[in-house]
Scaffold this motif. Structure first.
Motif, PDB file in Angstrom:
ATOM      1  N   UNK A 157       0.803  -1.218   0.000  1.00 21.64           N
ATOM      2  CA  UNK A 157       0.000   0.000   0.000  1.00 21.64           C
ATOM      3  C   UNK A 157       0.832   1.262   0.000  1.00 21.64           C
ATOM      4  N   UNK A 158       1.999   1.201  -0.648  1.00 23.20           N
ATOM      5  CA  UNK A 158       2.852   2.382  -0.747  1.00 23.20           C
ATOM      6  C   UNK A 158       3.207   2.618  -2.208  1.00 23.20           C
ATOM      7  N   UNK A 159       3.483   3.863  -2.560  1.00 25.41           N
ATOM      8  CA  UNK A 159       3.915   4.199  -3.907  1.00 25.41           C
ATOM      9  C   UNK A 159       5.397   3.863  -4.073  1.00 25.41           C
ATOM     10  N   UNK A 160       5.793   3.616  -5.316  1.00 26.99           N
ATOM     11  CA  UNK A 160       7.192   3.289  -5.583  1.00 26.99           C
ATOM     12  C   UNK A 160       8.130   4.367  -5.059  1.00 26.99           C
ATOM     13  N   UNK A 161       7.751   5.616  -5.216  1.00 23.14           N
ATOM     14  CA  UNK A 161       8.603   6.744  -4.798  1.00 23.14           C
ATOM     15  C   UNK A 161       8.750   6.829  -3.278  1.00 23.14           C
ATOM     16  N   UNK A 162       7.900   6.106  -2.565  1.00 18.06           N
ATOM     17  CA  UNK A 162       7.953   6.112  -1.094  1.00 18.06           C
ATOM     18  C   UNK A 162       8.669   4.891  -0.540  1.00 18.06           C
ATOM     19  N   UNK A 163       9.294   4.093  -1.426  1.00 18.08           N
ATOM     20  CA  UNK A 163       9.784   2.782  -1.000  1.00 18.08           C
ATOM     21  C   UNK A 163      11.248   2.562  -1.375  1.00 18.08           C
ATOM     22  N   UNK A 164      11.982   1.927  -0.472  1.00 17.66           N
ATOM     23  CA  UNK A 164      13.342   1.463  -0.729  1.00 17.66           C
ATOM     24  C   UNK A 164      13.291   0.014  -1.199  1.00 17.66           C
ATOM     25  N   UNK A 165      14.291  -0.371  -1.988  1.00 17.37           N
ATOM     26  CA  UNK A 165      14.411  -1.765  -2.418  1.00 17.37           C
ATOM     27  C   UNK A 165      15.854  -2.202  -2.239  1.00 17.37           C
ATOM     28  N   UNK A 166      16.061  -3.250  -1.429  1.00 12.16           N
ATOM     29  CA  UNK A 166      17.402  -3.747  -1.112  1.00 12.16           C
ATOM     30  C   UNK A 166      17.616  -5.080  -1.818  1.00 12.16           C
ATOM     31  N   UNK A 167      18.665  -5.168  -2.637  1.00  9.71           N
ATOM     32  CA  UNK A 167      18.942  -6.392  -3.389  1.00  9.71           C
ATOM     33  C   UNK A 167      20.436  -6.463  -3.653  1.00  9.71           C
ATOM     34  N   UNK A 168      20.936  -7.680  -3.924  1.00 13.70           N
ATOM     35  CA  UNK A 168      22.351  -7.827  -4.252  1.00 13.70           C
ATOM     36  C   UNK A 168      22.574  -7.974  -5.752  1.00 13.70           C
ATOM     37  N   UNK A 169      21.519  -7.786  -6.549  1.00 10.95           N
ATOM     38  CA  UNK A 169      21.613  -7.887  -8.006  1.00 10.95           C
ATOM     39  C   UNK A 169      21.453  -6.511  -8.635  1.00 10.95           C
ATOM     40  N   UNK A 170      22.444  -6.097  -9.414  1.00  6.82           N
ATOM     41  CA  UNK A 170      22.374  -4.807 -10.101  1.00  6.82           C
ATOM     42  C   UNK A 170      21.203  -4.777 -11.085  1.00  6.82           C
ATOM     43  N   UNK A 171      20.932  -5.912 -11.729  1.00  2.00           N
ATOM     44  CA  UNK A 171      19.825  -5.985 -12.685  1.00  2.00           C
ATOM     45  C   UNK A 171      18.490  -5.727 -11.994  1.00  2.00           C
ATOM     46  N   UNK A 172      18.292  -6.344 -10.837  1.00  3.11           N
ATOM     47  CA  UNK A 172      17.040  -6.145 -10.110  1.00  3.11           C
ATOM     48  C   UNK A 172      16.923  -4.720  -9.583  1.00  3.11           C
ATOM     49  N   UNK A 173      18.032  -4.163  -9.118  1.00  3.64           N
ATOM     50  CA  UNK A 173      18.020  -2.800  -8.608  1.00  3.64           C
ATOM     51  C   UNK A 173      17.680  -1.805  -9.713  1.00  3.64           C
ATOM     52  N   UNK A 174      18.229  -2.049 -10.911  1.00  6.18           N
ATOM     53  CA  UNK A 174      17.955  -1.152 -12.035  1.00  6.18           C
ATOM     54  C   UNK A 174      16.481  -1.210 -12.433  1.00  6.18           C
ATOM     55  N   UNK A 175      15.917  -2.430 -12.416  1.00  3.73           N
ATOM     56  CA  UNK A 175      14.497  -2.577 -12.770  1.00  3.73           C
ATOM     57  C   UNK A 175      13.612  -1.856 -11.764  1.00  3.73           C
ATOM     58  N   UNK A 176      13.971  -1.972 -10.481  1.00  2.00           N
ATOM     59  CA  UNK A 176      13.194  -1.298  -9.440  1.00  2.00           C
ATOM     60  C   UNK A 176      13.298   0.220  -9.571  1.00  2.00           C
ATOM     61  N   UNK A 177      14.506   0.694  -9.861  1.00  2.48           N
ATOM     62  CA  UNK A 177      14.726   2.141  -9.990  1.00  2.48           C
ATOM     63  C   UNK A 177      13.914   2.720 -11.143  1.00  2.48           C
ATOM     64  N   UNK A 178      13.762   1.958 -12.219  1.00  2.00           N
ATOM     65  CA  UNK A 178      12.972   2.429 -13.364  1.00  2.00           C
ATOM     66  C   UNK A 178      11.510   2.662 -12.980  1.00  2.00           C
ATOM     67  N   UNK A 179      11.044   1.941 -11.970  1.00  2.00           N
ATOM     68  CA  UNK A 179       9.665   2.108 -11.505  1.00  2.00           C
ATOM     69  C   UNK A 179       9.539   3.219 -10.469  1.00  2.00           C
ATOM     70  N   UNK A 180      10.675   3.748 -10.004  1.00  2.00           N
ATOM     71  CA  UNK A 180      10.635   4.836  -9.042  1.00  2.00           C
ATOM     72  C   UNK A 180      11.063   4.468  -7.638  1.00  2.00           C
ATOM     73  N   UNK A 181      11.368   3.173  -7.386  1.00  2.00           N
ATOM     74  CA  UNK A 181      11.862   2.792  -6.063  1.00  2.00           C
ATOM     75  C   UNK A 181      13.299   3.276  -5.889  1.00  2.00           C
ATOM     76  N   UNK A 182      13.691   3.512  -4.655  1.00  2.00           N
ATOM     77  CA  UNK A 182      15.067   3.901  -4.359  1.00  2.00           C
ATOM     78  C   UNK A 182      15.895   2.645  -4.106  1.00  2.00           C
ATOM     79  N   UNK A 183      16.914   2.361  -4.942  1.00  2.00           N
ATOM     80  CA  UNK A 183      17.690   1.128  -4.798  1.00  2.00           C
ATOM     81  C   UNK A 183      18.768   1.239  -3.730  1.00  2.00           C
ATOM     82  N   UNK A 184      18.969   0.123  -3.016  1.00  2.00           N
ATOM     83  CA  UNK A 184      20.042   0.019  -2.026  1.00  2.00           C
ATOM     84  C   UNK A 184      20.778  -1.287  -2.303  1.00  2.00           C
ATOM     85  N   UNK A 185      22.060  -1.200  -2.648  1.00  2.00           N
ATOM     86  CA  UNK A 185      22.841  -2.396  -2.948  1.00  2.00           C
ATOM     87  C   UNK A 185      23.114  -3.154  -1.658  1.00  2.00           C
TER      88      UNK A 185
END
Length: 205
Positions: A157-185
């Motif tokens: 129930x949160x917008x992408x711009x309001x959410x962090x995403x933590x992953x160890x894959x650069x590919x997944x982080x890039x996909x999340x960032x394209x949607x507006x999530x803030x990536x954290x390696x």
């Protein structure tokens, strides 16, 4: 107040020990050359086996047999042998608990590897620790497909711009960032914990 209302965590390599260490331990126990696992993983056949398992289209037994053949190791309980050292990353799990206690919505988003006969999530109490748990095989979608990010955001129930995403894959982080999530390696527990406390404005211990 924190600038973010939600945080999504990958499972393998973020809520567990670093996967490079897990793979190194596996190869040492098996008595096989360093790099054997990653060569099989990088092989198009290995990539497809992981993709099919993560989508729930093949069983662990299928994966064990075919990936074992790629590596030249016995297939019996291969996934369990491979993930033997995927122990909990307690500092990251603790900061997830702290974030949830502060009112921040939390989720696990995992490209899952099946739950039978070996369940890699046993002992983590994910559903008791996080607000939402999304496993790829249960939905037939896997990262980095944008739909699985939209699915978990809807559950939180949160917008992408309001959410962090933590992953160890650069590919997944890039996909999340394209949607507006803030990536954290998420490669180093200490770095992840420090960064999350900073971004979520959580106190340290």
């Amino acid at each position: 107040m924190a600038a973010y209302r939600g945080v999504i965590f990958d499972f393998f390599g973020v809520l567990t020990f670093n996967m490079v260490e897990v793979i190194t331990g596996f190869e040492t126990r098996e008595g096989i050359a360093n790099g054997t696992f990653l060569r099989a993983w990088a092989d198009p056949r290995g990539q497809e086996l992981f993709r099919q398992l993560e989508l729930g289209r093949i069983t662990q037994a299928d994966w064990n047999t075919d990936f074992g053949a790629l590596m030249g190791v016995p297939p019996k309980d291969l996934l369990a042998r491979y993930l033997h050292d995927a122990f909990p990353a307690y500092p990251v799990i603790e900061v997830a608990r702290q974030a949830r206690a502060a009112g921040i919505r939390t989720a696990v988003l995992s490209n899952s590897l099946g739950r039978e006969p070996y369940d890699p999530y046993t002992g983590f109490d994910l559903r008791g620790t996080f607000d939402e748990v999304v496993l790829s095989a249960e939905h037939g979608i896997r990262k980095p497909d944008p739909e699985i990010f939209r699915l978990v955001l809807g559950k939180l129930g949160v917008a992408a711009e309001e959410c962090l995403f933590v992953d160890d894959s650069e590919e997944n982080l890039a996909a999340a960032a394209e949607l507006g999530l803030t990536p954290v390696l998420g490669l180093d527990e200490k770095v992840v914990v420090r960064r999350l406390r900073e971004l979520l404005r959580l106190p340290g211990f």
